[in-house]
Structures are given as structure tokens and as C-alpha cells.
Design a protein around this motif. Sequence first.
Motif, PDB file in Angstrom:
ATOM      1  N   ARG A   1       0.876  -1.187   0.000  1.00  0.00           N
ATOM      2  CA  ARG A   1       0.000   0.000   0.000  1.00  0.00           C
ATOM      3  C   ARG A   1       0.899   1.218   0.000  1.00  0.00           C
ATOM      4  NH1 ARG A   1      -2.259  -0.574   5.596  1.00  0.00           N
ATOM      5  NH2 ARG A   1      -0.667  -2.157   5.938  1.00  0.00           N
TER       6      ARG A   1
ATOM      7  N   GLY B   1       4.223  -8.961  10.135  1.00  0.00           N
ATOM      8  CA  GLY B   1       3.141  -8.057   9.726  1.00  0.00           C
ATOM      9  C   GLY B   1       2.653  -7.224  10.889  1.00  0.00           C
TER      10      GLY B   1
ATOM     11  N   GLN C   1       1.710  -1.261  17.116  1.00  0.00           N
ATOM     12  CA  GLN C   1       1.189  -1.043  18.490  1.00  0.00           C
ATOM     13  C   GLN C   1       1.460  -2.242  19.391  1.00  0.00           C
ATOM     14  OE1 GLN C   1      -0.963  -1.160  15.815  1.00  0.00           O
ATOM     15  NE2 GLN C   1      -2.507   0.425  15.958  1.00  0.00           N
TER      16      GLN C   1
ATOM     17  N   ILE D   1       8.725  -7.792  11.548  1.00  0.00           N
ATOM     18  CA  ILE D   1       8.871  -7.730  10.084  1.00  0.00           C
ATOM     19  C   ILE D   1       7.603  -7.101   9.492  1.00  0.00           C
ATOM     20  CG2 ILE D   1       9.374  -9.026   7.981  1.00  0.00           C
ATOM     21  CD1 ILE D   1      10.319 -11.349   9.645  1.00  0.00           C
ATOM     22  N   GLU D   2       7.790  -6.175   8.573  1.00  0.00           N
ATOM     23  CA  GLU D   2       6.642  -5.502   7.930  1.00  0.00           C
ATOM     24  C   GLU D   2       7.115  -4.927   6.598  1.00  0.00           C
ATOM     25  OE1 GLU D   2       3.558  -4.456   6.671  1.00  0.00           O
ATOM     26  OE2 GLU D   2       3.009  -4.910   8.742  1.00  0.00           O
ATOM     27  N   VAL D   3       6.199  -4.890   5.613  1.00  0.00           N
ATOM     28  CA  VAL D   3       6.549  -4.297   4.314  1.00  0.00           C
ATOM     29  C   VAL D   3       5.951  -2.898   4.140  1.00  0.00           C
ATOM     30  CG1 VAL D   3       6.886  -6.449   3.043  1.00  0.00           C
ATOM     31  CG2 VAL D   3       4.576  -5.498   3.261  1.00  0.00           C
ATOM     32  N   HIS D   4       5.073  -2.502   5.059  1.00  0.00           N
ATOM     33  CA  HIS D   4       4.369  -1.222   4.943  1.00  0.00           C
ATOM     34  C   HIS D   4       5.262  -0.122   5.550  1.00  0.00           C
ATOM     35  CE1 HIS D   4       1.024   1.461   4.679  1.00  0.00           C
ATOM     36  NE2 HIS D   4       0.866   1.580   5.983  1.00  0.00           N
TER      37      HIS D   4
ATOM     38  N   TYR E   1      10.817  -6.006   4.965  1.00  0.00           N
ATOM     39  CA  TYR E   1      10.965  -6.901   3.808  1.00  0.00           C
ATOM     40  C   TYR E   1       9.907  -7.996   3.903  1.00  0.00           C
ATOM     41  CZ  TYR E   1      13.777  -8.428  -0.154  1.00  0.00           C
ATOM     42  OH  TYR E   1      14.222  -8.706  -1.421  1.00  0.00           O
ATOM     43  N   ASP E   2       9.754  -8.743   2.820  1.00  0.00           N
ATOM     44  CA  ASP E   2       8.824  -9.867   2.800  1.00  0.00           C
ATOM     45  C   ASP E   2       9.257 -10.920   3.835  1.00  0.00           C
ATOM     46  OD1 ASP E   2       7.297 -12.087   2.234  1.00  0.00           O
ATOM     47  OD2 ASP E   2       7.773 -12.148   0.100  1.00  0.00           O
ATOM     48  N   ALA E   3       8.361 -11.198   4.779  1.00  0.00           N
ATOM     49  CA  ALA E   3       8.691 -12.122   5.872  1.00  0.00           C
ATOM     50  C   ALA E   3       9.098 -13.504   5.360  1.00  0.00           C
ATOM     51  CB  ALA E   3       7.495 -12.249   6.811  1.00  0.00           C
TER      52      ALA E   3
ATOM     53  N   PHE F   1      -3.628 -10.623  13.089  1.00  0.00           N
ATOM     54  CA  PHE F   1      -4.514 -10.155  12.028  1.00  0.00           C
ATOM     55  C   PHE F   1      -3.831 -10.136  10.661  1.00  0.00           C
ATOM     56  CE2 PHE F   1      -5.892  -8.993  16.124  1.00  0.00           C
ATOM     57  CZ  PHE F   1      -7.193  -9.448  16.115  1.00  0.00           C
ATOM     58  N   PRO F   2      -3.346 -11.305  10.234  1.00  0.00           N
ATOM     59  CA  PRO F   2      -2.800 -11.398   8.877  1.00  0.00           C
ATOM     60  C   PRO F   2      -3.903 -11.091   7.862  1.00  0.00           C
ATOM     61  CG  PRO F   2      -3.171 -13.590   9.814  1.00  0.00           C
ATOM     62  CD  PRO F   2      -3.408 -12.609  10.920  1.00  0.00           C
ATOM     63  N   ASP F   3      -3.528 -10.505   6.727  1.00  0.00           N
ATOM     64  CA  ASP F   3      -4.546 -10.177   5.709  1.00  0.00           C
ATOM     65  C   ASP F   3      -5.372 -11.420   5.398  1.00  0.00           C
ATOM     66  OD1 ASP F   3      -3.688  -7.356   4.858  1.00  0.00           O
ATOM     67  OD2 ASP F   3      -1.821  -8.492   4.719  1.00  0.00           O
TER      68      ASP F   3
ATOM     69  N   LEU G   1      -1.027 -15.740   3.901  1.00  0.00           N
ATOM     70  CA  LEU G   1       0.294 -16.027   4.462  1.00  0.00           C
ATOM     71  C   LEU G   1       0.334 -17.424   5.079  1.00  0.00           C
ATOM     72  CD1 LEU G   1       3.130 -14.875   5.279  1.00  0.00           C
ATOM     73  CD2 LEU G   1       2.057 -14.157   7.424  1.00  0.00           C
TER      74      LEU G   1
ATOM     75  N   ALA H   1      -4.900  -2.084  15.550  1.00  0.00           N
ATOM     76  CA  ALA H   1      -5.757  -1.272  14.669  1.00  0.00           C
ATOM     77  C   ALA H   1      -6.705  -2.174  13.882  1.00  0.00           C
ATOM     78  CB  ALA H   1      -4.880  -0.469  13.717  1.00  0.00           C
ATOM     79  N   PHE H   2      -6.195  -3.273  13.356  1.00  0.00           N
ATOM     80  CA  PHE H   2      -7.050  -4.151  12.554  1.00  0.00           C
ATOM     81  C   PHE H   2      -8.074  -4.877  13.411  1.00  0.00           C
ATOM     82  CE2 PHE H   2      -6.164  -4.185   8.071  1.00  0.00           C
ATOM     83  CZ  PHE H   2      -5.065  -3.341   8.018  1.00  0.00           C
TER      84      PHE H   2
HETATM   85  C1  SAM Z   1      -4.188  -6.782   8.175  1.00  0.00           C
HETATM   86  S1  SAM Z   1      -2.627  -6.060   8.561  1.00  0.00           S
HETATM   87  C2  SAM Z   1      -2.486  -6.275  10.325  1.00  0.00           C
HETATM   88  C3  SAM Z   1      -1.475  -5.343  10.932  1.00  0.00           C
HETATM   89  C4  SAM Z   1      -1.316  -5.432  12.450  1.00  0.00           C
HETATM   90  N1  SAM Z   1      -0.758  -6.704  12.860  1.00  0.00           N
HETATM   91  C5  SAM Z   1      -2.621  -5.170  13.159  1.00  0.00           C
HETATM   92  O1  SAM Z   1      -3.168  -6.132  13.741  1.00  0.00           O
HETATM   93  O2  SAM Z   1      -3.085  -4.035  13.137  1.00  0.00           O
HETATM   94  C6  SAM Z   1      -1.494  -7.255   7.940  1.00  0.00           C
HETATM   95  C7  SAM Z   1      -0.098  -6.693   7.789  1.00  0.00           C
HETATM   96  O3  SAM Z   1       0.778  -7.729   7.372  1.00  0.00           O
HETATM   97  C8  SAM Z   1       1.724  -7.193   6.466  1.00  0.00           C
HETATM   98  N2  SAM Z   1       2.225  -8.308   5.662  1.00  0.00           N
HETATM   99  C9  SAM Z   1       1.508  -9.162   4.903  1.00  0.00           C
HETATM  100  N3  SAM Z   1       2.292 -10.071   4.330  1.00  0.00           N
HETATM  101  C10 SAM Z   1       3.561  -9.791   4.739  1.00  0.00           C
HETATM  102  C11 SAM Z   1       4.818 -10.376   4.467  1.00  0.00           C
HETATM  103  N4  SAM Z   1       4.935 -11.436   3.673  1.00  0.00           N
HETATM  104  N5  SAM Z   1       5.905  -9.833   5.042  1.00  0.00           N
HETATM  105  C12 SAM Z   1       5.799  -8.762   5.869  1.00  0.00           C
HETATM  106  N6  SAM Z   1       4.630  -8.156   6.152  1.00  0.00           N
HETATM  107  C13 SAM Z   1       3.519  -8.669   5.596  1.00  0.00           C
HETATM  108  C14 SAM Z   1       0.930  -6.154   5.668  1.00  0.00           C
HETATM  109  O4  SAM Z   1       1.764  -5.172   5.100  1.00  0.00           O
HETATM  110  C15 SAM Z   1       0.009  -5.583   6.736  1.00  0.00           C
HETATM  111  O5  SAM Z   1       0.529  -4.439   7.333  1.00  0.00           O
END
Ligand code: SAM
Length: 229
Positions: free
Chosen positions: A15, A60, A65, A82-85, A109-111, A131-133, A145, A205-206
Motif C-alpha cells: 500500500r 506483519g 502497536q 517484520i513488515e513491508v508497509h 521486507y517480505d517475511a 490479524f494477517p490479511d 500467508l 488497529a485491525f
Molecule cells: C491486516 S494487517 C495487520 C497489521 C497489524 N498486525 C494489526 O493487527 O493491526 C497485515 C499486515 O501484514 C503485512 N504483511 C503481509 N504479508 C507480509 C509479508 N509477507 N511480510 C511482511 N509483512 C507482511 C501487511 O503489510 C500488513 O501491514
Amino acid sequence: MNSDKRREIKSFVKRKGRMSKLQINALRNLSGIFSIPFQEKLISFHKIFQNKNNTFLEIGFGMGQATVEIAEKNPDKNYIGIEVHTPGVGKLLSEIELRELKNIRVIEYDAVEVIHHMIPDNSLQGVHIFFPDPWPKKKHHKRRLIKDSFIRLLIPKIKDEGYLYIATDWEPYAEWIVETLGRFNELANKYDLYAEHIPWRPVTAFEKKGKNKNHLIRDIWFDKKKTGL
Ligand SMILES: C[S@@+](CC[C@H](N)C(=O)[O-])C[C@H]1O[C@@H](n2cnc3c(N)ncnc32)[C@H](O)[C@@H]1O
């Protein structure tokens, strides 16, 4: 797993997200102190943290928080996030400095790649995935994931009797996660099905978004069995 397969489908779409001044400054000034650049080489937690404390991985972390709250309450434990955002990385870096935390390091980086290349076997006491996507549409399930190939990659990195703790607000994903983890003999569900809410897991947040939509929150906790090796 061969690297072409790993690279095939990502569990995220980057994003754009606007960055605040605070986040930009944190990325500029603090990355050199608290970030670990991606590398195709194993890292040593002992060297990074200058201690032999247990290390926990959060995948992610979003805006970080949960990461900061947990790390602040547990100064005798190490945390790698680890986070890509990128805005989330900036936010977490700024919080680490603000709260003067010494026990968090961040990898942007990509986990999947990080775990494959950088995390040593039998090194993690626990793994948090909050809260993985959920990728709710069937055609996007392959982006989730939590899938066999990822769990197969992750299990050797967790110490015997370490744990994997996942939370989700998407009921079909919760069922999918329990089913997926249940296929691995190395793991044991600590609960009959879902865990009770673990009091030290902060609301993210999610999670708030999910609750606003009246979604049930599911906590899932699997232990890695003792292999005796
Ligand atoms: C739905 S959000 C949840 C964020 C946070 N854990 C929360 O509960 O508010 C999922 C997060 O996982 C990150 N993410 C997804 N796949 C990832 C990967 N392979 N490596 C690193 N981050 C990843 C996304 O960028 C996103 O910020």
C-alpha cells in the motif's frame, strides 16, 4: 522450497500510504540504529541484542502497536518485527526511540524471504502473527500467508516447546488456520479449538476495525512439540 516458488505469490500488496513527518524522520534517522537490512545471510540474535535472552518474531506488525506494548512490558525478551508497509516501519521506529526500548529490531521486507534467509533454525521462542490479511475472496486464497509452504518454512525456526500465536477477525480464515496448523505433526493446539483471549496481547488497529464490523476475534495458539533432538 525453491526460491522461484517462494517468490511466486506474495501475501501482501504494497500500500502506498502517506507518511507523516515523524515517520519520514524516523526512517531517516533511526533505521541505522534499530533496523536490520534484508540480507541473504543468517543473523545472530546474540550479536544484535548483545544478550542471550529469548527472541520472539512478529510478522506483519502494521503500525507496531502490539510490538511496542509487548516489548515494553518484557525488557528481558528480544523482539524482531517484520513488515513491508513503510509508514508502519517509520511509526514503530519512532515509538522505539520515544519509549527508549532496547529490545526491538525491525526488518522491512517480505517475511517469507526473511525467514528463509535470515532466521537461524531453533532460534525463536515464539512467533506472533496478529490479524494477517484474510484475503477473503476464493481467488485470492493463494495469497494467504498461513499456508502449508509457509508453515513448513517456519517450523524449523521455532525452538522445541516454543509457540506460534495467531489472531484473526475473519472466521473462515480462523478455520483455515486451525486446519492448516493441524496438518503438522510438529505442532500441537494448546486449546481444544480456539484460545481464550491472551491478556497480554494488545488490541491492534485491525482488531478494532474487525470489532466495529461485529466480527468475532479468534486467537489461535499452537506449541511446537519437543523433538528431543
Ligand atoms: C491486516 S494487517 C495487520 C497489521 C497489524 N498486525 C494489526 O493487527 O493491526 C497485515 C499486515 O501484514 C503485512 N504483511 C503481509 N504479508 C507480509 C509479508 N509477507 N511480510 C511482511 N509483512 C507482511 C501487511 O503489510 C500488513 O501491514
